[in-house]
Motif scaffolding. Sequence first.
Motif, PDB file in Angstrom:
ATOM      1  N   ILE A  10      59.340  46.604  66.077  1.00 17.71           N
ATOM      2  CA  ILE A  10      60.821  45.804  64.997  1.00 17.71           C
ATOM      3  C   ILE A  10      59.734  47.284  64.358  1.00 17.71           C
ATOM      4  N   ALA A  11      61.818  48.102  64.434  1.00 19.19           N
ATOM      5  CA  ALA A  11      61.663  49.305  63.687  1.00 19.19           C
ATOM      6  C   ALA A  11      62.998  49.298  62.783  1.00 19.19           C
ATOM      7  N   GLY A  12      62.872  48.674  61.237  1.00 17.30           N
ATOM      8  CA  GLY A  12      64.061  48.296  60.744  1.00 17.30           C
ATOM      9  C   GLY A  12      64.339  46.930  60.586  1.00 17.30           C
ATOM     10  N   ALA A  13      64.596  46.830  59.439  1.00 15.41           N
ATOM     11  CA  ALA A  13      63.769  45.462  59.085  1.00 15.41           C
ATOM     12  C   ALA A  13      65.828  44.993  58.314  1.00 15.41           C
ATOM     13  N   GLY A  14      66.748  45.533  59.165  1.00 14.96           N
ATOM     14  CA  GLY A  14      67.335  44.786  58.161  1.00 14.96           C
ATOM     15  C   GLY A  14      68.360  43.926  59.087  1.00 14.96           C
ATOM     16  N   GLU A  15      69.395  43.482  59.210  1.00 13.60           N
ATOM     17  CA  GLU A  15      70.025  42.118  60.264  1.00 13.60           C
ATOM     18  C   GLU A  15      70.012  42.060  61.432  1.00 13.60           C
ATOM     19  N   CYS A  16      70.049  43.216  62.066  1.00 13.92           N
ATOM     20  CA  CYS A  16      69.278  42.681  63.502  1.00 13.92           C
ATOM     21  C   CYS A  16      68.623  43.001  63.901  1.00 13.92           C
ATOM     22  N   GLY A  17      67.211  44.259  63.140  1.00 12.21           N
ATOM     23  CA  GLY A  17      65.812  43.805  62.825  1.00 12.21           C
ATOM     24  C   GLY A  17      65.177  42.662  62.787  1.00 12.21           C
ATOM     25  N   ALA A  36      58.928  46.286  60.776  1.00 12.93           N
ATOM     26  CA  ALA A  36      58.792  47.579  59.834  1.00 12.93           C
ATOM     27  C   ALA A  36      59.674  47.922  59.195  1.00 12.93           C
ATOM     28  N   GLY A  37      60.076  48.413  58.117  1.00 16.94           N
ATOM     29  CA  GLY A  37      61.244  48.445  57.029  1.00 16.94           C
ATOM     30  C   GLY A  37      61.479  49.426  55.940  1.00 16.94           C
ATOM     31  N   ALA A  38      61.597  50.057  56.287  1.00 16.09           N
ATOM     32  CA  ALA A  38      61.309  51.535  54.704  1.00 16.09           C
ATOM     33  C   ALA A  38      61.461  50.674  53.498  1.00 16.09           C
ATOM     34  N   ARG A  46      73.659  42.957  54.270  1.00 13.59           N
ATOM     35  CA  ARG A  46      74.589  44.306  52.979  1.00 13.59           C
ATOM     36  C   ARG A  46      75.839  43.865  52.484  1.00 13.59           C
ATOM     37  N   PRO A  47      76.741  42.677  53.662  1.00 13.43           N
ATOM     38  CA  PRO A  47      78.538  42.964  52.723  1.00 13.43           C
ATOM     39  C   PRO A  47      78.463  42.131  51.297  1.00 13.43           C
ATOM     40  N   PRO A  48      77.654  41.614  50.909  1.00 11.48           N
ATOM     41  CA  PRO A  48      77.821  41.215  49.363  1.00 11.48           C
ATOM     42  C   PRO A  48      77.736  42.303  48.249  1.00 11.48           C
ATOM     43  N   LEU A 102      64.762  49.965  68.241  1.00 11.97           N
ATOM     44  CA  LEU A 102      64.843  50.455  67.225  1.00 11.97           C
ATOM     45  C   LEU A 102      65.900  49.923  66.722  1.00 11.97           C
ATOM     46  N   ALA A 103      66.101  49.758  65.154  1.00  7.54           N
ATOM     47  CA  ALA A 103      67.278  48.237  65.056  1.00  7.54           C
ATOM     48  C   ALA A 103      67.162  49.676  63.065  1.00  7.54           C
ATOM     49  N   THR A 104      67.284  50.391  63.245  1.00  6.56           N
ATOM     50  CA  THR A 104      67.589  51.880  62.464  1.00  6.56           C
ATOM     51  C   THR A 104      68.755  51.765  61.018  1.00  6.56           C
ATOM     52  N   GLY A 105      70.015  51.318  61.703  1.00  7.14           N
ATOM     53  CA  GLY A 105      70.923  51.132  61.014  1.00  7.14           C
ATOM     54  C   GLY A 105      71.674  52.645  61.156  1.00  7.14           C
ATOM     55  N   ALA A 106      72.610  52.966  59.319  1.00  9.32           N
ATOM     56  CA  ALA A 106      72.882  53.538  59.585  1.00  9.32           C
ATOM     57  C   ALA A 106      72.155  54.245  58.211  1.00  9.32           C
ATOM     58  N   VAL A 121      76.998  56.070  46.643  1.00  8.78           N
ATOM     59  CA  VAL A 121      77.008  56.266  48.190  1.00  8.78           C
ATOM     60  C   VAL A 121      76.592  54.706  47.941  1.00  8.78           C
ATOM     61  N   LEU A 122      76.922  53.899  49.024  1.00 11.18           N
ATOM     62  CA  LEU A 122      76.655  52.956  49.145  1.00 11.18           C
ATOM     63  C   LEU A 122      75.937  52.078  50.261  1.00 11.18           C
ATOM     64  N   ARG A 123      74.527  51.957  50.329  1.00 13.39           N
ATOM     65  CA  ARG A 123      74.213  51.149  51.853  1.00 13.39           C
ATOM     66  C   ARG A 123      73.163  50.382  51.718  1.00 13.39           C
ATOM     67  N   THR A 124      72.066  50.790  50.813  1.00  8.45           N
ATOM     68  CA  THR A 124      71.712  49.723  50.588  1.00  8.45           C
ATOM     69  C   THR A 124      71.497  49.562  48.696  1.00  8.45           C
TER      70      THR A 124
HETATM   71  C1  LIG Z   1      77.756  47.663  51.115  1.00 14.23           C
HETATM   72  C2  LIG Z   1      78.564  47.114  53.450  1.00 14.23           C
HETATM   73  C3  LIG Z   1      79.618  46.153  53.191  1.00 14.23           C
HETATM   74  C4  LIG Z   1      79.325  45.506  54.510  1.00 14.23           C
HETATM   75  N1  LIG Z   1      80.088  44.660  53.704  1.00 14.23           N
HETATM   76  C5  LIG Z   1      80.251  44.031  55.607  1.00 14.23           C
HETATM   77  C6  LIG Z   1      81.410  42.894  55.920  1.00 14.23           C
HETATM   78  O1  LIG Z   1      81.760  42.478  55.199  1.00 14.23           O
HETATM   79  N2  LIG Z   1      81.559  42.596  57.151  1.00 14.23           N
HETATM   80  C7  LIG Z   1      80.937  43.641  57.599  1.00 14.23           C
HETATM   81  O2  LIG Z   1      81.817  43.157  59.114  1.00 14.23           O
HETATM   82  N3  LIG Z   1      79.903  44.507  58.718  1.00 14.23           N
HETATM   83  C8  LIG Z   1      80.271  44.404  56.463  1.00 14.23           C
HETATM   84  N4  LIG Z   1      78.703  45.508  56.805  1.00 14.23           N
HETATM   85  C9  LIG Z   1      78.287  46.433  57.888  1.00 14.23           C
HETATM   86  C10 LIG Z   1      76.935  45.437  58.315  1.00 14.23           C
HETATM   87  O3  LIG Z   1      76.552  45.040  57.326  1.00 14.23           O
HETATM   88  C11 LIG Z   1      75.961  46.346  58.581  1.00 14.23           C
HETATM   89  O4  LIG Z   1      76.587  46.293  60.186  1.00 14.23           O
HETATM   90  C12 LIG Z   1      74.890  45.438  59.358  1.00 14.23           C
HETATM   91  O5  LIG Z   1      74.011  45.304  57.697  1.00 14.23           O
HETATM   92  C13 LIG Z   1      73.993  45.821  60.200  1.00 14.23           C
HETATM   93  O6  LIG Z   1      72.742  45.436  61.370  1.00 14.23           O
HETATM   94  P1  LIG Z   1      71.446  46.802  61.287  1.00 14.23           P
HETATM   95  O7  LIG Z   1      70.236  45.855  61.708  1.00 14.23           O
HETATM   96  O8  LIG Z   1      72.059  47.760  62.343  1.00 14.23           O
HETATM   97  O9  LIG Z   1      71.227  47.926  60.282  1.00 14.23           O
HETATM   98  P2  LIG Z   1      70.719  47.957  58.631  1.00 14.23           P
HETATM   99  O10 LIG Z   1      71.455  46.846  57.382  1.00 14.23           O
HETATM  100  O11 LIG Z   1      71.200  49.414  58.209  1.00 14.23           O
HETATM  101  O12 LIG Z   1      69.315  48.505  58.448  1.00 14.23           O
HETATM  102  C14 LIG Z   1      68.494  48.784  59.477  1.00 14.23           C
HETATM  103  C15 LIG Z   1      67.346  48.719  58.297  1.00 14.23           C
HETATM  104  O13 LIG Z   1      66.069  50.004  59.522  1.00 14.23           O
HETATM  105  C16 LIG Z   1      65.816  50.487  57.880  1.00 14.23           C
HETATM  106  N5  LIG Z   1      64.808  52.359  58.356  1.00 14.23           N
HETATM  107  C17 LIG Z   1      65.971  53.088  59.052  1.00 14.23           C
HETATM  108  N6  LIG Z   1      65.486  54.069  59.394  1.00 14.23           N
HETATM  109  C18 LIG Z   1      63.778  53.401  59.693  1.00 14.23           C
HETATM  110  C19 LIG Z   1      62.397  53.888  60.145  1.00 14.23           C
HETATM  111  N7  LIG Z   1      62.852  55.119  60.799  1.00 14.23           N
HETATM  112  N8  LIG Z   1      61.479  53.039  59.723  1.00 14.23           N
HETATM  113  C20 LIG Z   1      61.783  51.743  59.191  1.00 14.23           C
HETATM  114  N9  LIG Z   1      63.043  51.352  59.198  1.00 14.23           N
HETATM  115  C21 LIG Z   1      64.147  52.077  59.041  1.00 14.23           C
HETATM  116  C22 LIG Z   1      66.691  50.690  57.250  1.00 14.23           C
HETATM  117  O14 LIG Z   1      66.278  51.074  55.535  1.00 14.23           O
HETATM  118  C23 LIG Z   1      67.647  49.625  57.059  1.00 14.23           C
HETATM  119  O15 LIG Z   1      66.599  48.508  56.014  1.00 14.23           O
HETATM  120  C24 LIG Z   1      78.660  46.390  55.981  1.00 14.23           C
HETATM  121  C25 LIG Z   1      78.304  47.101  55.211  1.00 14.23           C
HETATM  122  C26 LIG Z   1      77.529  47.906  54.176  1.00 14.23           C
HETATM  123  C27 LIG Z   1      76.878  48.756  53.840  1.00 14.23           C
END
Ligand SMILES: Cc1cc2nc3c(=O)[nH]c(=O)nc-3n(C[C@H](O)[C@H](O)[C@H](O)COP(=O)(O)OP(=O)(O)OC[C@H]3O[C@@H](n4cnc5c(N)ncnc54)[C@H](O)[C@@H]3O)c2cc1C
Length: 409
Positions: A10-17, A36-38, A46-48, A102-106, A121-124
């Motif tokens: 799994i590439a990307g250790a966020g919510e989905c991965g 594997a997470g970057a 991320r929501p908090p 691929l769970a690399t988010g945005a 900006v705010l993502r991380t």
């Molecule tokens: C500040 C903030 C507040 C939010 N609040 C809400 C809310 O109130 N309600 C709601 O419904 N949703 C909210 N969201 C949206 C929600 O958090 C996202 O939809 C969710 O985090 C998506 O999960 P994800 O795992 O797809 O992506 P992400 O959480 O973005 O995780 C992806 C991970 O992949 C990693 N990555 C990227 N590329 C690579 C690579 N090449 N190799 C390894 N790792 C990689 C990234 O570094 C990241 O850690 C919020 C988002 C943010 C940013």
Amino acid sequence: MPGMAPAIVIAGAGECGTRAAFALREEGWDGPVILAGAEPSPPYERPPLSKTGELKPICDEDSLREAGITFLPGTEAARLDTAAHVLELADGRRLPYRSLLLATGARARRLPFGGGTQVHVLRTHADSVALRERLTPGRRVAVIGGGFIGLELASSAAALGCAVTVIELGPRLMGRAVPAQVAAVMAERHIAAGVDIRCGTGVTALAQTASGVAITLAEGATVEADVVIAGVGAAPETSLAETAGIDTADGIAVDARFATSAPDVFAAGDCCRYPHPLYDDRLLRLESWRAAQEHGTAAARAMLGGTEPYAGVPWFWTDQHDYSLQVAGLADAASREVVRVRPDGVEIWFGLADAGRLVAAAAAGPGNSVAKDIKLAEMLIARRAAPDPAALADPGVGLKSVLRSPVAS
Ligand SMILES: Cc1cc2nc3c(=O)[nH]c(=O)nc-3n(C[C@H](O)[C@H](O)[C@H](O)COP(=O)(O)OP(=O)(O)OC[C@H]3O[C@@H](n4cnc5c(N)ncnc54)[C@H](O)[C@@H]3O)c2cc1C
């Protein structure tokens, strides 16, 4: 790892991965799982970040270890060889995979202007730490973009004693996904909290001044700020897929079980674009915490051979000041609207499609006051119900009884 049997990687250790990694175990996969997470830290929510700013872990490293998940923090996946079934890491290690998610988010979009270090900006979590230390009482904060993250930060900054201005290009707040009537409730709440809301005006330039940043608006006015927050949306992280020749179009293109155009490669969460069976297979890219979790579970099942399409009702919430807003379904799929005004004054908005089917519901109110009604509406949406509009509008008719409505053909 070299020498190891092909794993599910799994590439990307966020919510989905992270959810996908645990779901693989829950579904009975006992082979190797590599996550594997970057980012350098264990997975976190991320929501908090835009609300309280707290760092809330999704899990700790012990629970990953106990589940037999090989977690590689600070590890970027750099290249993908879909023919050889190998994911190459930035440090040169090569991970053979049986299936890859691929769970690399945005990533946060940036403004096409300068403005220097005052522009955030705010993502991380790292973004959050850098921003929060600047939100001190009396600071002038300009939020560019009246979407969820910008507005949540506007509310946090106001609560911390900052003087906040929100600048939105569109005619109203949250224009993308929230019905006008519901967005207006939140706008009023912001105004009551002293936030200066300016809609229908774009930013044409940012310039660093001796005391901060001067923001020039399209109509010529200038807003002076000490801190600028660009809340202008997020772009799906698709580069790994693109360079590997996988189909992308505003997100990694997947089918309803999150399979990409490459064999044994899946994509889910914020980075993917998928057809939704409840909306005539319309292609959706969601940025939603719950969707990211559900995608993770569904993609794990698909990687183990599951064939069921994912049909979860889109849902998200946002907290601003002491109000919470929730949307279930897709508001822009509605051609007609019905509003229920509850005795407490809270308005529940329902969106119906042409055949009378309920396709969306939304509401904003104090605390958790809208959660129950939106949950019931979500159940109606999932059942493709075509409820009597008069019953929806009548606060005397319980939504539970509406659940017995006929189903649209
Ligand atoms: C500040 C903030 C507040 C939010 N609040 C809400 C809310 O109130 N309600 C709601 O419904 N949703 C909210 N969201 C949206 C929600 O958090 C996202 O939809 C969710 O985090 C998506 O999960 P994800 O795992 O797809 O992506 P992400 O959480 O973005 O995780 C992806 C991970 O992949 C990693 N990555 C990227 N590329 C690579 C690579 N090449 N190799 C390894 N790792 C990689 C990234 O570094 C990241 O850690 C919020 C988002 C943010 C940013």
